[in-house]
Scaffold this active site. Structure first.
Site, PDB file in Angstrom:
ATOM      1  N   ASN A  11      71.002 -32.487  60.659  1.00  0.00           N
ATOM      2  CA  ASN A  11      71.729 -33.222  59.704  1.00  0.00           C
ATOM      3  C   ASN A  11      72.413 -34.388  60.683  1.00  0.00           C
ATOM      4  O   ASN A  11      73.633 -34.280  61.045  1.00  0.00           O
ATOM      5  CB  ASN A  11      72.761 -32.712  58.658  1.00  0.00           C
ATOM      6  CG  ASN A  11      73.379 -33.787  57.746  1.00  0.00           C
ATOM      7  OD1 ASN A  11      72.778 -34.831  57.657  1.00  0.00           O
ATOM      8  ND2 ASN A  11      74.252 -33.359  56.745  1.00  0.00           N
ATOM      9  N   TRP A  12      71.720 -35.637  60.733  1.00  0.00           N
ATOM     10  CA  TRP A  12      72.321 -36.604  61.728  1.00  0.00           C
ATOM     11  C   TRP A  12      73.396 -37.383  60.916  1.00  0.00           C
ATOM     12  O   TRP A  12      74.246 -37.843  61.684  1.00  0.00           O
ATOM     13  CB  TRP A  12      71.250 -37.514  61.955  1.00  0.00           C
ATOM     14  CG  TRP A  12      70.073 -37.285  62.791  1.00  0.00           C
ATOM     15  CD1 TRP A  12      70.095 -36.046  63.320  1.00  0.00           C
ATOM     16  CD2 TRP A  12      69.056 -37.910  63.269  1.00  0.00           C
ATOM     17  NE1 TRP A  12      68.885 -35.834  64.231  1.00  0.00           N
ATOM     18  CE2 TRP A  12      68.191 -36.996  64.187  1.00  0.00           C
ATOM     19  CE3 TRP A  12      68.857 -39.536  63.035  1.00  0.00           C
ATOM     20  CZ2 TRP A  12      67.089 -37.605  64.658  1.00  0.00           C
ATOM     21  CZ3 TRP A  12      67.531 -39.786  63.650  1.00  0.00           C
ATOM     22  CH2 TRP A  12      66.741 -38.968  64.415  1.00  0.00           C
ATOM     23  N   LYS A  13      73.569 -37.138  59.856  1.00  0.00           N
ATOM     24  CA  LYS A  13      74.761 -37.800  58.970  1.00  0.00           C
ATOM     25  C   LYS A  13      74.566 -39.367  59.300  1.00  0.00           C
ATOM     26  O   LYS A  13      73.685 -39.706  59.467  1.00  0.00           O
ATOM     27  CB  LYS A  13      76.047 -37.309  59.161  1.00  0.00           C
ATOM     28  CG  LYS A  13      76.139 -35.742  59.144  1.00  0.00           C
ATOM     29  CD  LYS A  13      77.297 -35.058  59.120  1.00  0.00           C
ATOM     30  CE  LYS A  13      77.341 -33.487  59.058  1.00  0.00           C
ATOM     31  NZ  LYS A  13      78.648 -32.981  58.862  1.00  0.00           N
ATOM     32  N   HIS A  98      75.206 -31.970  49.803  1.00  0.00           N
ATOM     33  CA  HIS A  98      76.196 -31.722  50.865  1.00  0.00           C
ATOM     34  C   HIS A  98      77.879 -31.998  50.474  1.00  0.00           C
ATOM     35  O   HIS A  98      77.883 -32.909  49.701  1.00  0.00           O
ATOM     36  CB  HIS A  98      76.056 -32.743  51.987  1.00  0.00           C
ATOM     37  CG  HIS A  98      76.414 -32.462  53.351  1.00  0.00           C
ATOM     38  ND1 HIS A  98      77.841 -32.577  53.675  1.00  0.00           N
ATOM     39  CD2 HIS A  98      75.847 -31.865  54.344  1.00  0.00           C
ATOM     40  CE1 HIS A  98      78.005 -32.156  54.831  1.00  0.00           C
ATOM     41  NE2 HIS A  98      76.828 -31.711  55.181  1.00  0.00           N
ATOM     42  N   GLU A 100      79.967 -33.354  52.021  1.00  0.00           N
ATOM     43  CA  GLU A 100      80.451 -34.742  52.099  1.00  0.00           C
ATOM     44  C   GLU A 100      80.040 -35.691  50.837  1.00  0.00           C
ATOM     45  O   GLU A 100      80.845 -36.616  50.333  1.00  0.00           O
ATOM     46  CB  GLU A 100      80.059 -35.186  53.505  1.00  0.00           C
ATOM     47  CG  GLU A 100      80.635 -34.588  54.611  1.00  0.00           C
ATOM     48  CD  GLU A 100      79.888 -34.331  55.822  1.00  0.00           C
ATOM     49  OE1 GLU A 100      78.949 -35.148  55.920  1.00  0.00           O
ATOM     50  OE2 GLU A 100      80.230 -33.741  56.950  1.00  0.00           O
ATOM     51  N   GLU A 170      77.273 -23.612  53.544  1.00  0.00           N
ATOM     52  CA  GLU A 170      78.323 -24.540  54.570  1.00  0.00           C
ATOM     53  C   GLU A 170      79.602 -24.454  54.265  1.00  0.00           C
ATOM     54  O   GLU A 170      80.122 -25.337  53.345  1.00  0.00           O
ATOM     55  CB  GLU A 170      77.819 -25.996  54.529  1.00  0.00           C
ATOM     56  CG  GLU A 170      76.460 -26.183  55.097  1.00  0.00           C
ATOM     57  CD  GLU A 170      76.158 -27.522  55.846  1.00  0.00           C
ATOM     58  OE1 GLU A 170      75.743 -27.593  56.783  1.00  0.00           O
ATOM     59  OE2 GLU A 170      76.391 -28.651  55.026  1.00  0.00           O
ATOM     60  N   GLY A 176      82.461 -29.466  61.021  1.00  0.00           N
ATOM     61  CA  GLY A 176      82.957 -30.695  61.988  1.00  0.00           C
ATOM     62  C   GLY A 176      84.297 -30.410  62.540  1.00  0.00           C
ATOM     63  O   GLY A 176      84.692 -30.935  63.042  1.00  0.00           O
ATOM     64  N   SER A 216      79.967 -26.107  62.236  1.00  0.00           N
ATOM     65  CA  SER A 216      80.023 -25.764  63.773  1.00  0.00           C
ATOM     66  C   SER A 216      78.868 -24.761  64.332  1.00  0.00           C
ATOM     67  O   SER A 216      79.588 -24.175  65.130  1.00  0.00           O
ATOM     68  CB  SER A 216      81.392 -25.602  63.842  1.00  0.00           C
ATOM     69  OG  SER A 216      82.291 -26.562  63.450  1.00  0.00           O
ATOM     70  N   GLY A 237      75.041 -30.039  62.304  1.00  0.00           N
ATOM     71  CA  GLY A 237      75.331 -31.645  62.305  1.00  0.00           C
ATOM     72  C   GLY A 237      75.764 -32.219  63.675  1.00  0.00           C
ATOM     73  O   GLY A 237      74.461 -32.379  64.317  1.00  0.00           O
ATOM     74  N   GLY A 238      76.636 -32.095  64.249  1.00  0.00           N
ATOM     75  CA  GLY A 238      77.022 -32.680  65.351  1.00  0.00           C
ATOM     76  C   GLY A 238      75.968 -32.219  66.553  1.00  0.00           C
ATOM     77  O   GLY A 238      75.584 -33.112  67.486  1.00  0.00           O
TER      78      GLY A 238
HETATM   79  P1  13P Z   1      78.662 -29.857  61.991  1.00  0.00           P
HETATM   80  O1  13P Z   1      77.604 -28.907  62.543  1.00  0.00           O
HETATM   81  O2  13P Z   1      79.037 -30.743  62.711  1.00  0.00           O
HETATM   82  O3  13P Z   1      79.903 -28.813  61.653  1.00  0.00           O
HETATM   83  O4  13P Z   1      78.151 -30.179  60.512  1.00  0.00           O
HETATM   84  C1  13P Z   1      77.598 -29.198  59.588  1.00  0.00           C
HETATM   85  C2  13P Z   1      77.082 -29.821  58.686  1.00  0.00           C
HETATM   86  O5  13P Z   1      77.481 -30.431  57.677  1.00  0.00           O
HETATM   87  C3  13P Z   1      75.589 -30.030  58.230  1.00  0.00           C
HETATM   88  O6  13P Z   1      75.184 -30.495  57.241  1.00  0.00           O
END
Ligand code: 13P
Length: 253
Positions: A11-13, A98, A100, A170, A176, A216, A237-238
């Site tokens: 997920n590149w966000k 998600h 967010e 999640e 994050g 994470s 994510g990251g």
């Molecule tokens: P991180 O891997 O950066 O913690 O993000 C997870 C996430 O929200 C994937 O959708």
């Protein structure tokens, strides 16, 4: 060994401009050519990257996902992107619900229910996110929170339609933060989710549903997380923003 699909999805966000995103996708595609991997690989890009990324990669190697879609079919909804538009780019998946989007854009269970229906109607596979915040875990409400997120947005679906859903657990406190759920915490919740699905749709549907872990997840913890019987992959994510970090997670299977 169960027969569920194993999936590692990035997920590149809201990261990377178009050129950077296409370059990352091309690099990942090349890296995957050189390996035989044991899971499906997905990249979730911003809307404007979808068509270019779908063109740049081999569909057999990388599935492309949007990170959202509208809860309306079409019309006067300035700034929105419909499920049909997402599908027309060549994307096959859409990340929905998600944390967010729930927290910052006030997406409600009812809106998410509509988004899921529209995604399915347009042939997209929803990757539906669920998970509790820290307070809810600390007060022991995490199971009921996750159960009610699933019930409110997904349990109106027929068993056939539910069979097309991928879930992603999640825990919000792990996103994050560098603070991942332990393998035991992930397995406990994933098994709970599968029991919840069994209660509603029966064992066959529940056993076929892929449940990904997100929060994470990285090269150093992926193998331990993925070795649990009910953890069918990750939503990353990251660590999906560089091939050097993402590839070892894919290879954790
Ligand atoms: P991180 O891997 O950066 O913690 O993000 C997870 C996430 O929200 C994937 O959708």
């Amino acid at each position: 060994m169960n027969m569920r699909k194993k999936i590692v999805a990035g997920n590149w966000k809201m990261n990377m401009n178009l050129q950077e995103g296409v370059a990352l996708a091309e690099e990942l595609n090349e890296a995957l050519k050189a390996k035989s991997v044991k899971c499906d690989v997905v990249v979730g890009t911003p809307f404007i990257h979808l068509a270019s990324v779908a063109d740049a990669v081999d569909a057999s190697r990388i599935g492309v996902a949007a990170q959202n879609c509208a809860d309306k079919v079409s019309g006067a909804y300035t700034g929105e992107v419909s499920a049909a538009m997402v599908a027309s780019t060549g994307a096959k998946y859409v990340i929905l619900g998600h944390s967010e989007r729930r927290a910052y854009y006030h997406e409600t269970p009812e809106m998410l229910k509509e988004k899921v229906l529209l995604a399915l109607a347009n042939g997209l596979t929803p990757i539906f996110c669920i998970g509790e915040v820290l307070d809810e875990r600390e007060s022991g409400k995490h199971f009921e929170v996750v159960q009610s997120q699933i019930e409110a947005s997904l349990f109106g679906l027929s068993a056939d339609d539910f069979g097309r859903i991928v879930l992603a657990y999640e825990p919000v406190w792990a996103i994050g933060t560098g603070k991942t759920a332990s393998a035991a915490q992930a397995q406990e919740m994933h098994a709970f989710i599968r029991r919840t699905l069994t209660g509603k749709y029966g064992a066959e549907v529940a056993d076929r549903t892929s449940i990904l872990y997100g929060g994470s997840c990285n090269a150093s913890n992926a193998q331990e997380l993925f070795s649990n019987p009910d953890v069918d992959g990750g939503l990353i994510g990251g660590a999906s923003l560089g091939v050097d970090k993402f590839m070892p997670i894919i290879e954790a299977f």
